[in-house]
Enzyme design. Structure first.
Site, PDB file in Angstrom:
ATOM      1  N   ASP A  33       9.487  21.408  13.983  1.00 15.18           N
ATOM      2  CA  ASP A  33      10.449  21.318  15.089  1.00 15.18           C
ATOM      3  C   ASP A  33      11.857  21.006  14.591  1.00 15.18           C
ATOM      4  O   ASP A  33      12.817  21.712  14.915  1.00 15.18           O
ATOM      5  CB  ASP A  33      10.016  20.246  16.088  1.00 15.18           C
ATOM      6  CG  ASP A  33       8.745  20.611  16.823  1.00 15.18           C
ATOM      7  OD1 ASP A  33       7.960  21.415  16.301  1.00 15.18           O
ATOM      8  OD2 ASP A  33       8.529  20.097  17.928  1.00 15.18           O
ATOM      9  N   ARG A 114       9.533   3.541  18.145  1.00 17.79           N
ATOM     10  CA  ARG A 114      10.671   4.276  18.695  1.00 17.79           C
ATOM     11  C   ARG A 114      11.938   3.443  18.892  1.00 17.79           C
ATOM     12  O   ARG A 114      13.040   3.930  18.600  1.00 17.79           O
ATOM     13  CB  ARG A 114      10.268   4.960  20.016  1.00 17.79           C
ATOM     14  CG  ARG A 114       9.207   6.043  19.843  1.00 17.79           C
ATOM     15  CD  ARG A 114       9.622   7.063  18.796  1.00 17.79           C
ATOM     16  NE  ARG A 114       8.649   8.125  18.615  1.00 17.79           N
ATOM     17  CZ  ARG A 114       7.960   8.337  17.509  1.00 17.79           C
ATOM     18  NH1 ARG A 114       8.124   7.531  16.468  1.00 17.79           N
ATOM     19  NH2 ARG A 114       7.106   9.339  17.413  1.00 17.79           N
ATOM     20  N   ASP A 143       8.128  10.241  24.391  1.00 21.83           N
ATOM     21  CA  ASP A 143       9.148   9.902  23.399  1.00 21.83           C
ATOM     22  C   ASP A 143      10.562  10.273  23.827  1.00 21.83           C
ATOM     23  O   ASP A 143      11.521   9.600  23.451  1.00 21.83           O
ATOM     24  CB  ASP A 143       8.816  10.565  22.057  1.00 21.83           C
ATOM     25  CG  ASP A 143       7.829   9.757  21.242  1.00 21.83           C
ATOM     26  OD1 ASP A 143       7.604   8.585  21.595  1.00 21.83           O
ATOM     27  OD2 ASP A 143       7.278  10.290  20.261  1.00 21.83           O
ATOM     28  N   SER A 195      -1.491  17.636  15.975  1.00 27.79           N
ATOM     29  CA  SER A 195      -0.169  17.020  15.957  1.00 27.79           C
ATOM     30  C   SER A 195      -0.375  15.549  15.620  1.00 27.79           C
ATOM     31  O   SER A 195      -1.131  14.850  16.300  1.00 27.79           O
ATOM     32  CB  SER A 195       0.502  17.162  17.323  1.00 27.79           C
ATOM     33  OG  SER A 195       1.719  16.435  17.358  1.00 27.79           O
TER      34      SER A 195
END
Length: 420
Positions: A33, A114, A143, A195
């Protein structure tokens, strides 16, 4: 839409393009990505792209060669920032003191990382004079909320770019085609099944057979820990020492909390500890199925809960539980940089002042058991709790206590029976 049309559409500048964006700091992982995002930003925003890599303990394999990769993809610079100690000391440790666990199973491995990552990204953006920040989160997940809530709290003037909400690419193959058209090398392939997101606290797995909640995870899902069947046939005993809620020693050896976590990960993984398979409720409204491995975290969590059983009375235990649930939701929802989080952590720290002591843990084929605990703040008194003869507890006193404790029930019964 044909494949050629999809690629061509990806070249069209997004309608939301900000012409004032000259320099962007991208949260870069080196995966498919973000590898596609760098050339896409340069083409569609005509801006300088600076890659920001957060080292939160994902492992040297993921970080090796990442600077060269970012530069070869079109970034003007790449900054790799070591955030491991900050991650452990400022997020993981207080979360464990609070007993944070989402929906009774998930130790918040992704959510905990995060705030640290997004905060450091903002700091870099301000240092280099960027006018925008960018992330590679999809429009389906949690996220995006976690990153952008942090951006809003710390630097609301920065423009936020979220390519997955702007570009026309929708699949892994679209991204591979996009990079191939531009002769950008990538180690990714269309055959990747899962993933994954790894850091010092855990690794998560999604996709593949996990998209069917009836399908049991195959052995190919798990990467960090042994299965309970593969684990040793002998129990291993581990001692953890805490001072005011801070993990200070493992098996008598003084360690930083980061070092302690690394050690516990190794021990826990060997014994098949910390695997969960959960269908969770995402913030955006959908359910998702994921498998998580948090071996050291489960040992740490279990030890602190065992210690608090010894030092907290019932009201304090209930309060800590409530605080933990509230803080779990705040972490999961990306609301770390808020006044309510600050207030909750103040209360958590106050309760943690008594979390000093040693806990002995047994690890055996996926199970984590508290075998013993001791603390200078222990509220346990053998003199009162014993089933043998004692001279401190007057059993006859219980009669008056019970009569008063059940008074409301007594009055209700008397009223209903017409006796009062």
């Amino acid at each position: 839409m044909s494949q050629d049309t999809t690629i061509a559409a990806a070249n069209v500048a997004p309608q939301s393009k900000h012409t004032n964006v000259k320099k962007v700091v991208l949260a870069y992982s080196g995966g498919l990505d973000t590898s596609a995002i760098i050339p896409w930003l340069k083409e569609n925003y005509e801006c300088e792209v600076i890659a920001f890599v957060a080292d939160v303990g994902q492992g040297q394999e993921e970080l090796e060669g990442i600077e060269e990769k970012a530069l070869s993809t079109g970034a003007s610079a790449c900054y790799v920032v070591d955030l491991q100690d900050k991650f452990v000391n400022e997020l993981i440790a207080p979360a464990m003191q609070a007993g944070c666990i989402y929906e009774e199973q998930y130790l918040l491995g992704t959510a905990l990382a995060r705030p640290v990552i997004a905060e450091a990204q903002v700091q870099l953006a301000l240092e280099v004079g960027a006018d925008a920040v960018c992330h590679g989160c999809t429009g389906k997940g949690n996220d995006q909320v976690r990153f952008e809530s942090t951006f809003a709290a710390l630097a609301p003037h920065l423009t936020v770019i979220a390519p997955w909400r702007e570009w026309h690419m929708r699949s892994r193959q679209d991204l591979l085609n996009y990079l191939a058209e531009r002769n950008v090398k990538t180690s990714a392939s269309a055959t990747k099944i899962y993933s994954r997101d790894a850091n010092l606290w855990h690794i998560s797995h999604e996709g593949g057979e996990l998209e069917n909640p009836w399908q049991q995870p195959t052995d190919g899902v798990w990467t960090l820990s042994n299965s309970p069947q593969q684990a040793p046939d002998q129990e291993e005993v581990v001692e953890l020492e805490f001072a005011a809620g801070v993990l200070t020693h493992v098996n008598g050896t003084a360690l930083s909390q980061t070092e302690a976590l690394v050690a516990l990960n190794t021990i826990g993984a060997e014994h098949g500890v910390g695997r969960i398979d959960i269908v969770e409720n995402r913030l955006v409204g959908m359910k998702s199925r994921g498998c998580y491995e948090t071996p050291g975290g489960v040992v740490w969590y279990t030890a602190l809960r065992g210690l608090e059983e010894l030092v907290h009375d019932r009201p304090c235990q209930r309060l800590r539980h409530d605080l933990g649930q509230r803080l779990s939701d705040i972490l999961y929802d990306g609301q770390w940089f808020t006044p309510v989080r600050e207030a909750l952590l103040t209360a958590v720290a106050s309760l943690a002042n008594k979390l000093t002591g040693t806990v002995r843990i047994g690890l055996y084929k996926g199970n984590v058991t508290v075998l013993g605990r001791k603390s200078p703040y222990s509220l346990y008194s053998e003199a009162f709790a014993t089933f043998e003869e004692d001279e401190v507890y007057q059993q006859k006193d219980a009669a008056g206590f019970i009569r008063l404790f059940s008074l409301a029930s007594r009055i209700r019964a008397l009223k209903q029976g017409g006796l009062a």
